[in-house]
Design a protein around this motif. Structure first.
Motif, mmCIF file in Angstrom:
data_model
loop_
_atom_site.group_PDB
_atom_site.id
_atom_site.type_symbol
_atom_site.label_atom_id
_atom_site.label_comp_id
_atom_site.label_asym_id
_atom_site.label_seq_id
_atom_site.Cartn_x
_atom_site.Cartn_y
_atom_site.Cartn_z
ATOM 1 N N LYS A 179 0.834 -1.208 0.000
ATOM 2 C CA LYS A 179 0.000 0.000 0.000
ATOM 3 C C LYS A 179 0.867 1.256 0.000
ATOM 4 N N GLU A 180 1.917 1.255 0.811
ATOM 5 C CA GLU A 180 2.806 2.420 0.882
ATOM 6 C C GLU A 180 3.558 2.626 -0.433
ATOM 7 N N LEU A 181 3.980 1.522 -1.058
ATOM 8 C CA LEU A 181 4.677 1.638 -2.341
ATOM 9 C C LEU A 181 3.743 2.171 -3.423
ATOM 10 N N ALA A 203 8.911 -2.299 -10.449
ATOM 11 C CA ALA A 203 9.362 -3.676 -10.657
ATOM 12 C C ALA A 203 9.140 -4.531 -9.411
ATOM 13 N N ALA A 204 9.250 -3.902 -8.238
ATOM 14 C CA ALA A 204 9.125 -4.652 -6.982
ATOM 15 C C ALA A 204 7.679 -5.011 -6.666
ATOM 16 N N LEU A 205 6.750 -4.152 -7.036
ATOM 17 C CA LEU A 205 5.347 -4.365 -6.661
ATOM 18 C C LEU A 205 4.778 -5.704 -7.138
ATOM 19 N N ASP A 224 2.801 -11.029 -5.804
ATOM 20 C CA ASP A 224 2.822 -12.468 -6.083
ATOM 21 C C ASP A 224 3.125 -13.262 -4.812
ATOM 22 N N SER A 225 4.086 -12.779 -4.035
ATOM 23 C CA SER A 225 4.415 -13.445 -2.769
ATOM 24 C C SER A 225 3.205 -13.460 -1.842
ATOM 25 N N LEU A 226 2.508 -12.344 -1.803
ATOM 26 C CA LEU A 226 1.334 -12.234 -0.941
ATOM 27 C C LEU A 226 0.223 -13.172 -1.401
ATOM 28 N N SER A 227 0.006 -13.243 -2.698
ATOM 29 C CA SER A 227 -1.077 -14.085 -3.232
ATOM 30 C C SER A 227 -0.785 -15.569 -3.032
#
Length: 209
Positions: free
Chosen positions: A132-134, A152-154, A159-162
């Motif tokens: 959210k902050e990003l 690029a990081a988002l 994906d890691s979260l999902s």
């Protein structure tokens, strides 16, 4: 006896096996009644049920324990930026309610709290807030290189979260179902143990006469 069994489960199985062995002897002597046969069958069925429940419980809790160790800190000392001399000291809770590891760097003789949660459940909350902050940071002016890095990081973080969420949800549901099953089994154990103890008292009284 199976180490996965709880104390009350072991106690009941020992009591049930007493009646099973007695029934075997009565069968050899040709004195096994229908009531005794049915009691023995109930004891054997309950023992199988208890052993299966204990195995399921052990598997679920082992999986849970592995999940709890899923997160690796990769912590670094804030002074020397090294990790080779770190020693974990304790676990603390921050303002979000997340559990974090505290370390001491033996090189710098300094203690610090690492800035990421030490377990996957709190890591999900951390990732949600960080994403959210990003995303909000992209709405303001920033260096092109930093914007490119953030963009690029988002997707990687999302994906890691999902991938992490459904794994934790499955585990939470398994533990919730196990807790309910434990309550059911404890009730069955209590009732059946009392029944067998009464039967044993009757047997002891009969043998003394």
């Amino acid at each position: 006896m199976n180490k996965a069994l709880k104390a009350n489960e072991r106690e009941l199985i020992k009591l049930a096996r007493f009646f099973s062995k007695r029934a075997e002897q009565l069968a050899v002597d040709g004195e096994l009644s229908e009531d005794q046969r049915q009691l023995t069958q109930a004891c054997e069925n309950l023992e199988r049920q208890l052993l299966q429940h204990a195995a399921n419980r052990e598997a679920i809790m082992d999986k849970r324990a592995r999940l709890e160790k899923l997160i690796e800190d990769n912590a670094q000392c804030p002074k020397c930026r090294k990790a080779d001399m770190l020693k974990q000291q304790a676990v603390t809770t921050n303002e979000h309610g997340w559990k974090l590891n505290t370390y001491r760097c033996r090189r710098c003789n300094t203690s610090f709290t690492w800035n990421r949660p030490n377990n996957p459940w709190h890591m999900v909350q951390f990732l949600e807030l960080y994403i959210k902050e990003l995303e909000e940071s992209l709405n303001v002016d920033m260096e092109p290189s930093l914007r490119q890095h953030t963009e690029a990081a988002l997707p990687q973080l999302q994906d890691s979260l999902s991938r992490l969420r459904p794994v934790l949800q499955d585990s939470d549901e398994e533990v919730e179902a196990l807790t309910e099953k434990e309550r059911e089994m404890d009730k069955i154990i209590h009732q059946f143990k009392n029944y067998l103890l009464i039967e044993k008292i009757k047997l002891d009284t009969y043998q003394e006469e």
